[in-house]
Design a protein around this motif. Structure first.
Motif, mmCIF file in Angstrom:
data_model
loop_
_atom_site.group_PDB
_atom_site.id
_atom_site.type_symbol
_atom_site.label_atom_id
_atom_site.label_comp_id
_atom_site.label_asym_id
_atom_site.label_seq_id
_atom_site.Cartn_x
_atom_site.Cartn_y
_atom_site.Cartn_z
ATOM 1 N N LYS A 113 0.645 -1.237 -0.017
ATOM 2 C CA LYS A 113 0.040 0.047 0.124
ATOM 3 C C LYS A 113 0.760 1.242 -0.147
ATOM 4 C CE LYS A 113 -4.002 0.530 2.469
ATOM 5 N NZ LYS A 113 -4.874 0.783 3.782
ATOM 6 N N CYS A 134 1.790 5.604 -0.156
ATOM 7 C CA CYS A 134 1.516 6.564 0.876
ATOM 8 C C CYS A 134 0.145 7.365 0.491
ATOM 9 C CB CYS A 134 2.799 7.567 0.711
ATOM 10 S SG CYS A 134 2.692 8.548 -0.984
ATOM 11 N N ASN A 135 -0.412 7.198 -0.698
ATOM 12 C CA ASN A 135 -1.796 7.801 -1.195
ATOM 13 C C ASN A 135 -2.898 6.828 -0.478
ATOM 14 O OD1 ASN A 135 -1.369 5.559 -2.598
ATOM 15 N ND2 ASN A 135 -2.073 6.767 -4.784
ATOM 16 N N GLY A 136 -2.865 5.556 0.368
ATOM 17 C CA GLY A 136 -3.640 4.946 0.864
ATOM 18 C C GLY A 136 -4.315 3.832 -0.181
ATOM 19 N N ARG A 137 -3.656 3.888 -1.433
ATOM 20 C CA ARG A 137 -4.236 2.753 -2.348
ATOM 21 C C ARG A 137 -3.060 1.678 -2.529
ATOM 22 N NH1 ARG A 137 -8.216 5.594 -6.166
ATOM 23 N NH2 ARG A 137 -8.763 7.308 -4.654
ATOM 24 N N GLU A 148 -8.261 0.838 -4.545
ATOM 25 C CA GLU A 148 -8.712 1.039 -3.145
ATOM 26 C C GLU A 148 -8.866 -0.282 -2.529
ATOM 27 O OE1 GLU A 148 -11.991 3.820 -2.968
ATOM 28 O OE2 GLU A 148 -10.865 5.375 -4.051
#
Length: 188
Positions: free
Chosen positions: A80, A82-85, A100
């Motif tokens: 995962k 740093c953008n949460g994806r 996501e």
């Protein structure tokens, strides 16, 4: 695989026994937390995630954009950004942090050059197989102060140590021997 223009793409499919090319070798380095890592390419640059989710290998140092959180799903690794994806491997060969939720095109099976399992010998195992006199010498060297450059070891019989090792009180016996010598600053 890392490309010379700092982009990252999927390499050719290889058999299990075939080795990778230099551009396909990445190095995982520990990140700021236990579940985070940074990935270094063969060109000595770190993979980083841009705001749009694209991944490139241009960074010289590790920052928040260069860290990936690793987790496991059905025996595979999932990264995962740093953008949460999640890192996604697209059919056209491109790689990005765009998904996501975890899907099949997010899962990775990492192959390493290192040993899969390595048995580390514990201190207790070393004590059981080692020479009692050598172990006592090493133990005394750890704590004794060498002002006159001479090692002071107990002249008592080693049979006491061998008996203590069989009874499970080896360290206690060595501490008692050091205390009788009064030759170091930690034993009083």
């Amino acid at each position: 695989m890392a490309c010379e223009d700092a982009t990252v793409a999927l390499g050719d499919v290889r058999e299990q026994h075939e080795g990778p090319e230099n551009a396909e070798i990445f190095t995982a380095l520990p990140g700021s937390a236990a579940d985070k890592l940074a990935i270094k390419t063969g060109y000595d640059k770190f993979l980083s995630v841009a705001l749009d989710g694209s991944i490139s290998g241009r960074s010289e140092a590790i920052g928040t954009r260069e860290e990936f959180q690793i987790s496991f799903d059905d025996g595979f690794q999932v990264l995962k950004g740093c953008n949460g994806r999640y890192v996604t491997f697209n059919t056209d060969g491109s790689i990005g942090c765009t998904s996501e939720e975890i899907k099949e095109n997010n899962k990775v099976l990492v192959r390493t050059r290192g040993d899969k399992e390595r048995k580390v010998e514990t201190l207790a195992e070393k004590e059981k197989r080692g020479n009692v006199r050598e172990y006592e010498t090493n133990y005394v060297k750890m704590y004794q102060k060498f002002q006159d450059k001479k090692l002071k070891i107990s002249t008592n019989c080693v049979k006491d140590l061998k008996a203590a090792r069989k009874e499970g009180r080896f360290h206690e016996e060595m501490l008692d021997r050091r205390e009788k010598m009064k030759s170091d600053r930690y034993c009083m």
